[in-house]
Design an enzyme around this catalytic site. Sequence first.
Site, PDB file in Angstrom:
ATOM      1  N   HIS A  31       1.013  -1.195   0.052  1.00  0.00           N
ATOM      2  CA  HIS A  31       0.063  -0.071  -0.221  1.00  0.00           C
ATOM      3  C   HIS A  31       1.026   1.191   0.164  1.00  0.00           C
ATOM      4  O   HIS A  31       1.212   1.751   0.963  1.00  0.00           O
ATOM      5  CB  HIS A  31      -1.076   0.095   1.220  1.00  0.00           C
ATOM      6  CG  HIS A  31      -1.931   0.946   1.152  1.00  0.00           C
ATOM      7  ND1 HIS A  31      -3.040   0.951   1.970  1.00  0.00           N
ATOM      8  CD2 HIS A  31      -2.046   2.261   0.613  1.00  0.00           C
ATOM      9  CE1 HIS A  31      -3.852   2.318   1.747  1.00  0.00           C
ATOM     10  NE2 HIS A  31      -3.172   2.957   1.192  1.00  0.00           N
ATOM     11  N   HIS A  33       1.672   4.798  -2.364  1.00  0.00           N
ATOM     12  CA  HIS A  33       0.991   5.697  -3.399  1.00  0.00           C
ATOM     13  C   HIS A  33       2.281   6.422  -4.082  1.00  0.00           C
ATOM     14  O   HIS A  33       3.009   7.189  -3.331  1.00  0.00           O
ATOM     15  CB  HIS A  33       0.034   6.762  -3.229  1.00  0.00           C
ATOM     16  CG  HIS A  33      -1.256   6.118  -2.561  1.00  0.00           C
ATOM     17  ND1 HIS A  33      -2.461   5.900  -3.065  1.00  0.00           N
ATOM     18  CD2 HIS A  33      -1.310   5.620  -1.102  1.00  0.00           C
ATOM     19  CE1 HIS A  33      -3.280   5.574  -2.479  1.00  0.00           C
ATOM     20  NE2 HIS A  33      -2.895   5.381  -1.281  1.00  0.00           N
ATOM     21  N   HIS A 211      -9.444   0.790  -1.452  1.00  0.00           N
ATOM     22  CA  HIS A 211      -9.405   1.405  -0.251  1.00  0.00           C
ATOM     23  C   HIS A 211     -10.956   1.515   0.485  1.00  0.00           C
ATOM     24  O   HIS A 211     -11.903   1.819  -0.241  1.00  0.00           O
ATOM     25  CB  HIS A 211      -8.987   2.897  -0.316  1.00  0.00           C
ATOM     26  CG  HIS A 211      -7.684   3.443  -0.486  1.00  0.00           C
ATOM     27  ND1 HIS A 211      -6.821   2.630  -1.344  1.00  0.00           N
ATOM     28  CD2 HIS A 211      -6.717   4.155   0.251  1.00  0.00           C
ATOM     29  CE1 HIS A 211      -5.549   3.399  -1.359  1.00  0.00           C
ATOM     30  NE2 HIS A 211      -5.432   4.171  -0.421  1.00  0.00           N
ATOM     31  N   GLU A 214     -11.332   3.245   5.684  1.00  0.00           N
ATOM     32  CA  GLU A 214     -10.151   4.327   6.167  1.00  0.00           C
ATOM     33  C   GLU A 214     -11.103   5.343   6.790  1.00  0.00           C
ATOM     34  O   GLU A 214     -10.928   5.589   8.227  1.00  0.00           O
ATOM     35  CB  GLU A 214      -9.647   5.010   5.093  1.00  0.00           C
ATOM     36  CG  GLU A 214      -8.305   6.053   5.293  1.00  0.00           C
ATOM     37  CD  GLU A 214      -7.475   6.517   4.338  1.00  0.00           C
ATOM     38  OE1 GLU A 214      -8.146   6.732   3.114  1.00  0.00           O
ATOM     39  OE2 GLU A 214      -6.597   7.055   4.537  1.00  0.00           O
ATOM     40  N   ASP A 290       1.719   3.898   2.783  1.00  0.00           N
ATOM     41  CA  ASP A 290       0.808   4.812   2.049  1.00  0.00           C
ATOM     42  C   ASP A 290       1.427   5.883   1.164  1.00  0.00           C
ATOM     43  O   ASP A 290       1.526   5.828   0.265  1.00  0.00           O
ATOM     44  CB  ASP A 290      -0.093   5.249   3.272  1.00  0.00           C
ATOM     45  CG  ASP A 290      -1.543   5.886   2.680  1.00  0.00           C
ATOM     46  OD1 ASP A 290      -1.863   5.631   1.482  1.00  0.00           O
ATOM     47  OD2 ASP A 290      -2.498   6.243   3.632  1.00  0.00           O
ATOM     48  N   ASP A 291       1.714   7.281   2.077  1.00  0.00           N
ATOM     49  CA  ASP A 291       2.138   8.354   1.424  1.00  0.00           C
ATOM     50  C   ASP A 291       3.499   8.776   2.071  1.00  0.00           C
ATOM     51  O   ASP A 291       3.465   9.875   2.617  1.00  0.00           O
ATOM     52  CB  ASP A 291       1.233   9.490   1.488  1.00  0.00           C
ATOM     53  CG  ASP A 291       0.009   9.067   0.546  1.00  0.00           C
ATOM     54  OD1 ASP A 291       0.166   8.922  -0.639  1.00  0.00           O
ATOM     55  OD2 ASP A 291      -1.159   8.739   1.181  1.00  0.00           O
TER      56      ASP A 291
HETATM   57  N1  ADE Z   1      -4.437   8.799  -1.923  1.00  0.00           N
HETATM   58  C1  ADE Z   1      -3.336   8.795  -1.562  1.00  0.00           C
HETATM   59  N2  ADE Z   1      -3.328   8.441  -0.288  1.00  0.00           N
HETATM   60  C2  ADE Z   1      -4.774   8.169   0.052  1.00  0.00           C
HETATM   61  C3  ADE Z   1      -5.130   7.472   1.084  1.00  0.00           C
HETATM   62  N3  ADE Z   1      -4.604   7.610   2.349  1.00  0.00           N
HETATM   63  N4  ADE Z   1      -6.643   7.294   0.971  1.00  0.00           N
HETATM   64  C4  ADE Z   1      -7.229   7.565  -0.023  1.00  0.00           C
HETATM   65  N5  ADE Z   1      -6.578   8.108  -1.159  1.00  0.00           N
HETATM   66  C5  ADE Z   1      -5.155   8.244  -1.231  1.00  0.00           C
HETATM   67 ZN    ZN Z   2      -3.752   4.862   0.648  1.00  0.00          ZN
END
Ligand code: ADE
Ligand code: ZN
Length: 348
Positions: A31, A33, A211, A214, A290-291
Amino acid sequence: MSTDASPAPRGGTHDGVASRDLRSLPKAELHLHIEGTLEPELVFALAERNGIPLPYADVAELRARYAFDGLQSFLDLYYACMAVLVTEQDFYDLALAYLARAHDQGVRHAEIFFDPQAHTPRGISIDTVLDGLGRAMADAAARWDISGGLILCFLRDRPVAEAERTLESVAPRAHDLLGVGLDSAEDGFPPSLFEAVFGRAAELGLHRVAHAGEEGPPAYVAEALDLLGVERVDHGVRSIEDAALVQRLVADRVPLTVCPLSNRRLNAESSFQALPRLLEAGLVVTLNSDDPAYFGGYIADNYAVVADEFALDDTVLAGLARNSIDASFASPDRRAALLAEVAAWSAR
Ligand code: ADE
Ligand code: ZN
């Protein structure tokens, strides 16, 4: 898991007091991005290369914006920063920088999300994106023996017809993709909207993830399973609010790709704190970043922060790494080889 109420600092790069560095633990990242790995320094370098003006004076001013009060406030900045990504080389540089860090963090297999609908409306072709990302993955395989693939995510807060057009535009290159996913603002955009487009992805032989749970309710997790046919649930942490759903996820061994630092940074502290209950329930939990450019740490940092916070011992941490490999879409041979690496780590 230990029940020790006062955990000793252990394993990781997060706080620099590791007893065992969790970068050495072999793991899969499921996971991630790629646009969320855009570090502020690279934002400035690419802006200069492409002649794109930025509304921030310097890296420090941009970094000062990283105080999010929820998913949408993060997404606003995430999409704005992507304006600097223009050429095939930009996407290559972005992905190679991530893969170099991933190598350092013990990632042996990476299944990488990308958001074509954040690029095509800016006049950037999906081929430009795929070529740059794909070239970086090939180089990472050759240099560091990192396996993996690309997962095309549909933006759920944009029109469904746009998602359908995106998938059709890439159908001739479906072999360059591992699968499809669903991301962006969750609340009010249920998985059911995307049933047909996920059906088409299945016809193209693509894996499916989404997703769900969340910021959205547990019902979205059930919809993703029932209507989209997903093989993993991204985040999925709010499943813990629905006992019947938890039972189903455990019985069917549906993996969750949990992202602790993301939850914490997006002010979902209750989601961050849910991890021990997810583990105790017997869910197939994996840890991911994630990011990472926005949330203060890459994957080993995510392992380290939960190890410290919840006093997870090496056995539990190795189990989480094993889950990540089991839950990946790697070939059976590759999974066996990576599981053997985890066993060797445990034996050390
Ligand atoms: N795009 C990038 N990070 C995300 C996240 N945590 N939730 C939904 N979309 C995303
Ligand atoms: Zn994500």
